[in-house]
Scaffold this active site. Sequence first.
Site, mmCIF file in Angstrom:
data_model
loop_
_atom_site.group_PDB
_atom_site.id
_atom_site.type_symbol
_atom_site.label_atom_id
_atom_site.label_comp_id
_atom_site.label_asym_id
_atom_site.label_seq_id
_atom_site.Cartn_x
_atom_site.Cartn_y
_atom_site.Cartn_z
ATOM 1 N N THR A 3 0.971 -1.364 -0.100
ATOM 2 C CA THR A 3 0.033 0.119 0.002
ATOM 3 C C THR A 3 0.724 1.591 -0.210
ATOM 4 O OG1 THR A 3 -1.766 -0.950 1.319
ATOM 5 C CG2 THR A 3 -1.786 1.206 0.946
ATOM 6 N N LYS A 79 -6.926 0.448 -3.685
ATOM 7 C CA LYS A 79 -6.508 0.394 -2.289
ATOM 8 C C LYS A 79 -6.265 0.715 -1.718
ATOM 9 C CE LYS A 79 -4.107 -2.086 0.977
ATOM 10 N NZ LYS A 79 -5.479 -3.700 1.355
ATOM 11 N N LYS A 148 -0.764 6.604 7.704
ATOM 12 C CA LYS A 148 0.067 6.142 7.340
ATOM 13 C C LYS A 148 -0.734 6.284 4.943
ATOM 14 C CE LYS A 148 1.593 2.990 4.783
ATOM 15 N NZ LYS A 148 0.959 2.067 4.049
#
Length: 210
Positions: A3, A79, A148
């Site tokens: 990711t 994603k 994140k």
Amino acid sequence: MSTIGVDVVERLVKAHADAGQTLVSAPVFGRPEAAAKAQLVVAAAGAPDALERVRPALEAVGQKLVVMGDVAPQANAVKLAGNYLVVCAIEALSESTAFLAKAGVDPAAFVELMTGSTFASPVYQSYGAIIVEHRFSPAGFKMPLGLKDVRLLLRAAERVEAPLPFASVVRDQFLSALARGYAELDWSALALVAEENAGVAPRAPKDAAG
């Protein structure tokens, strides 16, 4: 299969092309227990011929492979958007159960009701159980990783001028969790922030053994 940011993947595509190589992006959805059982869902994107070459490997690690496009960064955008849906579900569960606890209603009964009817989906069922049981350790996905991903999402959305108002709220909830010392807990420990904000009597987070 990580990711990572859409902009990073764009640079990787160019770097691979300059080296005479082709990049296929194939991030996955699923917690560690799903990975252990080869039950991940793979979202892939890249040149069709390259995708076909790697299809057997991608199908081996998951229960489903979905091709999202012929440009690699498209899979990474998917994603990030998918993780955004998950964290929105976590935050909604966190706020709802904190409200009910403050109102004197058993959050576990609420989660059982909703996940057995209107919200009968794996995300609500799994995270609902984790939240009402305070089973935040060991973490399947640690708090800093959640932050994140939200930051990457906001950066990608800004590049295409797509506002995501709730993403900013969730980002701040992650920052609040880190400020409270929850970095090693699962990202579903956003529920602790919601409970503390609501003045719910604290409960010690449980480990896997309960």
